[in-house]
Design a protein around this motif. Structure first.
Motif, PDB file in Angstrom:
ATOM      1  N   GLU A  79      -5.936   1.836   7.454  1.00 24.79           N
ATOM      2  CA  GLU A  79      -5.913   2.605   7.106  1.00 24.79           C
ATOM      3  C   GLU A  79      -5.509   2.558   5.677  1.00 24.79           C
ATOM      4  O   GLU A  79      -6.354   2.972   4.525  1.00 24.79           O
ATOM      5  N   TYR A  80      -3.711   2.494   5.371  1.00 23.44           N
ATOM      6  CA  TYR A  80      -3.589   2.599   4.186  1.00 23.44           C
ATOM      7  C   TYR A  80      -3.999   1.927   3.728  1.00 23.44           C
ATOM      8  O   TYR A  80      -3.676   1.725   1.546  1.00 23.44           O
ATOM      9  N   SER A  96       1.018  -1.342  -0.112  1.00 21.36           N
ATOM     10  CA  SER A  96      -0.319  -0.140  -0.256  1.00 21.36           C
ATOM     11  C   SER A  96       0.999   0.658  -0.554  1.00 21.36           C
ATOM     12  O   SER A  96       0.411   2.221  -0.284  1.00 21.36           O
ATOM     13  N   LEU A  97       2.168   0.921   0.502  1.00 16.21           N
ATOM     14  CA  LEU A  97       2.882   2.243   0.746  1.00 16.21           C
ATOM     15  C   LEU A  97       4.091   2.308  -0.641  1.00 16.21           C
ATOM     16  O   LEU A  97       5.440   2.804  -0.519  1.00 16.21           O
ATOM     17  N   LYS A 131      -8.677  -0.749  -2.018  1.00 18.87           N
ATOM     18  CA  LYS A 131      -8.902   0.648  -1.782  1.00 18.87           C
ATOM     19  C   LYS A 131     -10.224   0.998  -2.676  1.00 18.87           C
ATOM     20  O   LYS A 131     -10.628   2.055  -2.059  1.00 18.87           O
ATOM     21  N   LYS A 138      -7.108   2.324   1.529  1.00 20.91           N
ATOM     22  CA  LYS A 138      -7.450   3.267   0.596  1.00 20.91           C
ATOM     23  C   LYS A 138      -5.626   3.736  -0.312  1.00 20.91           C
ATOM     24  O   LYS A 138      -6.244   4.347  -1.136  1.00 20.91           O
ATOM     25  N   TYR A 139      -5.528   2.429  -0.315  1.00 25.39           N
ATOM     26  CA  TYR A 139      -4.135   2.862  -0.987  1.00 25.39           C
ATOM     27  C   TYR A 139      -3.722   1.956  -1.811  1.00 25.39           C
ATOM     28  O   TYR A 139      -3.159   1.293  -2.668  1.00 25.39           O
ATOM     29  N   TYR A 156      -2.622   1.239   9.798  1.00 30.55           N
ATOM     30  CA  TYR A 156      -2.555   0.651   9.127  1.00 30.55           C
ATOM     31  C   TYR A 156      -3.372  -0.052   8.454  1.00 30.55           C
ATOM     32  O   TYR A 156      -3.481  -0.317   6.791  1.00 30.55           O
ATOM     33  N   VAL A 202       2.601   8.417  -0.467  1.00 25.36           N
ATOM     34  CA  VAL A 202       2.281   8.236   0.023  1.00 25.36           C
ATOM     35  C   VAL A 202       3.320   7.668   1.677  1.00 25.36           C
ATOM     36  O   VAL A 202       2.347   7.840   2.812  1.00 25.36           O
ATOM     37  N   LYS A 203       4.296   7.013   1.024  1.00 31.52           N
ATOM     38  CA  LYS A 203       5.149   6.320   2.044  1.00 31.52           C
ATOM     39  C   LYS A 203       5.457   7.241   3.317  1.00 31.52           C
ATOM     40  O   LYS A 203       5.453   7.671   4.782  1.00 31.52           O
ATOM     41  N   GLN A 241       3.544  10.610   4.283  1.00 34.00           N
ATOM     42  CA  GLN A 241       2.316  11.258   4.237  1.00 34.00           C
ATOM     43  C   GLN A 241       2.138   9.641   5.717  1.00 34.00           C
ATOM     44  O   GLN A 241       1.570   9.871   6.583  1.00 34.00           O
ATOM     45  N   PHE A 242       2.301   8.408   5.096  1.00 27.53           N
ATOM     46  CA  PHE A 242       2.214   7.394   6.476  1.00 27.53           C
ATOM     47  C   PHE A 242       2.835   7.811   7.922  1.00 27.53           C
ATOM     48  O   PHE A 242       2.539   7.444   8.838  1.00 27.53           O
TER      49      PHE A 242
END
Length: 400
Positions: free
Chosen positions: A186-187, A75-76, A196, A190-191, A184, A81-82, A84-85
């Protein structure tokens, strides 16, 4: 078949999410056990051997096993995005001083994505930084070893998010020690390329808690939810409303439990082991306060009907079949309490009448066999120290 598909507690299990215990267990110490919701310290090496045995049993029975760390890593893949995480992880770790935040960000950002994820799970220890200095007043007052707390409860993947039909309940955890576990999920939702687009029937940013150990999908029309130490009534109402808005469910059965650690979730006292059989702690075989929740006559409203029913009567009526309840530990009070504490009531059904159980609960396992239920026993001298059984450690993604 959809990426998420769970319409039963006992239909053949095809895909499941696990988390192999990691260095987060090594960061448990007697001084901070209570804060991290543990009663004892598992031996990591043995816990991993036991967990690997669980995974091998699942695979041998045709279940695809995916790991939480892999799903998060997938997901990352995007660098932004990484980052952001990492920013969100730091914010939710309640770091106050800007220098501490900068140290943690630099520390995590220079790692590979996988190592970064594992480090957030394990916890970041002050001793890892040779130049660490006490910056905040809290640092000076509290002799606390961590910059960010470990997440030792993560191997109980049932709780942070839950598959409900073709949707997901991304849960809000009741205890602060477990609040970040759902980041975890959430991502992932979302991704992750597979997940997603998943519809959510609950979100981790809601005001009230609900946890996966309290959620049971009995069939395509009936859900059961425990009103427990960890799942609040307002959260259950919001969950029920969202389920009715997004699925064909007809009723949510809310079952009131004592608000205490030994009965922290519904699945610590009750699990389904066959289409017409439930394993239950002896104390819960009598009448309980239960609430039938239906769609209301107006949009976004609920109709709640209180009952004083036994589980046997409640489930027999709603599942339209005669239900057999099997007492965990039998009728002996001491045995029942001991084996329930060691998760004797927490079985994972991988097919109708086929369950994975802890080998240490010998009395319960024998009684299950006498009722025609096949038991696949796994060792758990270390895994059981976390107060969770095979159902707790597994998050079904697809049942046939």
């Amino acid at each position: 078949m959809k990426n998420l598909s769970v319409f039963s507690e006992v239909a053949p299990l095809k895909k499941v999410c696990l988390h192999r215990p990691g260095l987060e267990l090594e960061n448990l110490t007697p001084k901070w056990l209570n804060d991290l919701l543990f009663d004892d310290i598992p031996w990591l090496k043995k816990a991993q051997i036991e967990h690997d045995y669980l995974a091998s049993v699942l695979k041998e029975n045709g279940v695809e096993v995916v790991y939480l760390v892999d799903l998060v890593e997938e997901s990352l893949q995007n660098q932004s995005v990484k980052k952001q995480f990492i920013d969100q992880f730091i914010k939710e770790s309640n770091l106050i001083h800007h220098r501490s935040k900068e140290k943690i960000y630099t520390h995590l950002n220079q790692m590979t994505t996988r190592d970064m994820i594992l480090t957030t799970m394990a916890g970041i220890v002050k001793a890892d930084f040779q130049t660490y200095r006490k910056h905040s007043l809290k640092d000076h007052i509290r002799d606390y070893p961590f910059m960010t707390d470990p997440m030792p409860n993560l191997y109980f993947t049932r709780d942070p998010f839950s598959t409900v039909f073709n949707t997901v309940s991304l849960n809000k955890m009741y205890k602060q020690a477990r609040a970040r576990e759902t980041i975890y999920g959430e991502y992932i939702f979302k991704y992750h390329p597979e997940y997603k687009q998943t519809v959510k029937v609950y979100d981790r940013h809601e005001d009230y808690s609900i946890e996966g150990g309290d959620i049971m999908v009995l069939n395509s029309k009936v859900l059961a939810v425990g009103i427990s130490e960890r799942s609040e009534p307002d959260g259950i109402e919001k969950f029920a409303q969202n389920v009715f808005d997004n699925t064909d469910a007809e009723v949510v059965l809310a079952i009131d439990l004592p608000k205490k650690r030994s009965f922290m979730h519904l699945d610590t006292v009750l699990t389904q082991v066959d289409v017409d059989k439930f394993l239950i702690h002896h104390d819960f075989t009598g009448n309980l306060n239960v609430y039938e929740i239906y769609r209301g006559s107006r949009a976004h409203s609920l109709r709640i009907i209180p009952k004083k029913y036994s589980i046997k009567r409640l489930f027999s009526y709603h599942l339209k079949t005669k239900i057999t309840v099997i007492p965990c530990g039998g009728d002996d009070k001491i045995t029942s309490d001991r084996e329930q504490w060691n998760d004797g009531a927490n079985a994972l059904a991988i097919a109708p009448g086929v369950v994975i159980v802890y080998e240490r609960n010998q009395v319960t396992n024998q009684i299950l066999q006498e009722h025609g239920v096949k038991t696949i026993v796994i060792p758990a001298s270390e895994l059981s120290r976390g107060r969770g059984g095979p159902r707790c450690m597994s998050m079904p993604l697809i049942r046939k």
